[in-house]
Each structure stands twice: as C-alpha cells, then as structure tokens.
Design an enzyme around this catalytic site. Structure first.
Site, PDB file in Angstrom:
ATOM      1  N   LYS A  42       0.794  -1.114   0.079  1.00  0.00           N
ATOM      2  CA  LYS A  42      -0.055  -0.136   0.197  1.00  0.00           C
ATOM      3  C   LYS A  42       0.887   1.455  -0.124  1.00  0.00           C
ATOM      4  CE  LYS A  42      -3.283  -2.261   3.056  1.00  0.00           C
ATOM      5  NZ  LYS A  42      -3.240  -2.972   4.449  1.00  0.00           N
ATOM      6  N   GLU A  98       7.976   1.983  -6.305  1.00  0.00           N
ATOM      7  CA  GLU A  98       8.011   1.757  -4.793  1.00  0.00           C
ATOM      8  C   GLU A  98       8.059   3.033  -3.958  1.00  0.00           C
ATOM      9  OE1 GLU A  98       7.762   0.016  -2.442  1.00  0.00           O
ATOM     10  OE2 GLU A  98       8.511  -1.999  -2.647  1.00  0.00           O
ATOM     11  N   ASP A  99       7.870   2.925  -2.750  1.00  0.00           N
ATOM     12  CA  ASP A  99       7.898   4.105  -1.796  1.00  0.00           C
ATOM     13  C   ASP A  99       9.222   4.075  -1.483  1.00  0.00           C
ATOM     14  OD1 ASP A  99       7.815   1.399  -0.360  1.00  0.00           O
ATOM     15  OD2 ASP A  99       6.098   2.135   1.017  1.00  0.00           O
ATOM     16  N   ASP A 102      14.892  -0.428   1.065  1.00  0.00           N
ATOM     17  CA  ASP A 102      15.308  -0.834   2.204  1.00  0.00           C
ATOM     18  C   ASP A 102      16.570  -1.889   2.256  1.00  0.00           C
ATOM     19  OD1 ASP A 102      16.060  -0.694   4.907  1.00  0.00           O
ATOM     20  OD2 ASP A 102      14.238  -1.529   5.527  1.00  0.00           O
ATOM     21  N   LYS A 130      16.912   4.020   1.002  1.00  0.00           N
ATOM     22  CA  LYS A 130      17.660   3.991   2.308  1.00  0.00           C
ATOM     23  C   LYS A 130      18.959   2.975   1.863  1.00  0.00           C
ATOM     24  CE  LYS A 130      14.568   3.393   6.184  1.00  0.00           C
ATOM     25  NZ  LYS A 130      13.942   2.609   7.013  1.00  0.00           N
ATOM     26  N   PHE A 151      13.555   5.293  10.514  1.00  0.00           N
ATOM     27  CA  PHE A 151      12.215   4.751  10.024  1.00  0.00           C
ATOM     28  C   PHE A 151      11.361   5.939   9.994  1.00  0.00           C
ATOM     29  CE2 PHE A 151       8.134   2.743  10.155  1.00  0.00           C
ATOM     30  CZ  PHE A 151       8.371   1.482   9.474  1.00  0.00           C
ATOM     31  N   VAL A 152      10.862   5.938   8.609  1.00  0.00           N
ATOM     32  CA  VAL A 152      10.028   7.087   8.471  1.00  0.00           C
ATOM     33  C   VAL A 152       8.506   6.563   8.372  1.00  0.00           C
ATOM     34  CG1 VAL A 152      11.788   8.309   7.197  1.00  0.00           C
ATOM     35  CG2 VAL A 152      10.169   6.711   5.832  1.00  0.00           C
ATOM     36  N   ASP A 158       3.847   3.816   6.662  1.00  0.00           N
ATOM     37  CA  ASP A 158       3.051   3.556   7.676  1.00  0.00           C
ATOM     38  C   ASP A 158       4.049   2.903   8.728  1.00  0.00           C
ATOM     39  OD1 ASP A 158       3.155   0.970   6.391  1.00  0.00           O
ATOM     40  OD2 ASP A 158       2.076   0.080   7.943  1.00  0.00           O
ATOM     41  N   ARG A 164      -0.155   7.087   7.335  1.00  0.00           N
ATOM     42  CA  ARG A 164       0.220   7.112   6.021  1.00  0.00           C
ATOM     43  C   ARG A 164      -0.461   8.570   5.351  1.00  0.00           C
ATOM     44  NH1 ARG A 164       1.373   2.111   3.923  1.00  0.00           N
ATOM     45  NH2 ARG A 164       0.362   0.213   4.906  1.00  0.00           N
TER      46      ARG A 164
END
Ligand code: IMP
Ligand code: MG
Length: 175
Positions: A42, A98-99, A102, A130, A151-152, A158, A164
C-alpha cells in the site's frame, strides 16, 4: 512507550518539487511509448497518485501488493505477493513504483517476478532509498531522495498501518 512521528525529514514542498522532476524525467525517457506504471501497495499509493499527475504524457497504471513487514520497523525478510497485476505486461515498458528501498529484497523479488512475464523494458522508480541498509545488489532507475537509516512515516509510509496520511515525511522519534 509506543513510537511516534518525530521531526520532519522531507517537507511537502520538497516532495512535490522532486516528484515533478521525476515525472518529467520519466516522460522524457519514455517518449514514443505508453509506459505502464506499477505501484506497489500500500505504501506507494500516495507517491503513485502524485507521480502520474507529474508525467505530462500518456501512461497506464496497475498495482501489485506485497507484504514484507509485520507491525514493527524491521522487515521480516520474506516477501509475499498478496495481490497481482490485472493486465499482461508482455511487450510493455514497465516502471515499478515503490515507496522505499530498504534491504532491497522487495524490489529484487518483484523485479524477478515481473521479468518472467517478458516486459519490453523494466525500470524501477522509488521515492526513497535507504541505501545504507541494502542487502542485495539492485539498480534503481529513478530515486527521489536518499535518506539515512531512520524509520519514516507519512506520505504513504506507515507504522503498523498508521500515519500514511501525513503530508510530509517524518522520522520516528528515536529511530
Ligand atoms: P525492503 O524489502 O527491505 O527493501 O523493504 C521495502 C519495504 O519495507 C518498503 O516497500 C516499505 O513498505 C517497508 N519499509 C522500509 N523502510 C520503511 C520505513 O522507514 N518506513 C515505512 N516502511 C518502510
Ligand atoms: Mg512498500
């Protein structure tokens, strides 16, 4: 103590400016074809919504969903496809949206999965990278921002399903 959003890492104007640049770059590099942008649900839904409006050219969209995180801030490492595309990508110019990348496992998995379906080309666009945390080698074609190992949350990101809807990207307190 539950972790909560802390300071702003990337403000909404900064996000908007960078998304506009990415949109123009994608349009320029796909002139003459109608790329299919595949958003990864999501997290990437918000970025995808802004990105497609920043691309001044014809395009198509579809979505996939994967699950790799539990409720915490560290990936379980195992990637699972929970919703698949609704169209064929054979012969298409595909851009995976992609968001964040990582460890890189999710994009690595999705890339391999999509390649078996014979797209004409396959590129990856991620809002955040990242890079310090990378575990698998990857080529990313479009990157919004490289960020440190924090961590964002916000702008689609989320923590256990929350935050979100924040307009800016915030680091978690003490992350
Ligand atoms: P990777 O497979 O380790 O590259 O993890 C990628 C996925 O983990 C992303 O698509 C996000 O859903 C999630 N993720 C990684 N870092 C963060 C973060 O800082 N905030 C929220 N989600 C994250
Ligand atoms: Mg994601």
């Amino acid at each position: 103590m539950p972790q909560r959003p802390g300071g702003v890492l990337i403000a909404r104007e900064e996000i908007a400016g960078r998304v506009a640049e990415l949109g123009l770059a994608i349009a320029r590099e796909h002139a003459g074809s109608v790329p299919l942008l595949v958003g990864v649900l999501k997290g990437a839904a918000i970025f995808m919504a802004d990105l497609i409006r920043a691309i001044p050219a014809p395009l198509a969209t579809d979505f996939m969903a994967v699950s790799s995180y539990g409720a915490g801030t560290r990936s379980s490492g195992a990637v699972r496809l929970t919703a698949d595309l609704s169209v064929s990508i054979e012969g298409r110019d595909v851009i995976l949206v992609e968001d964040i990348v990582d460890s890189g496992r999710t994009v690595h998995y999705l890339r391999r999965n999509l390649e078996t379906r014979h797209p004409r080309s396959l590129k990856v666009c991620t809002l955040l990278d990242k890079i310090e945390r990378r575990q698998v080698e990857l080529t990313l074609d479009y990157v919004g921002f490289v960020i440190p190992d924090r961590f964002v949350v916000g702008y689609g990101f989320d923590l256990g399903g929350l935050y979100r809807g924040l307009s800016e990207i915030r680091a978690l307190e003490d992350s």
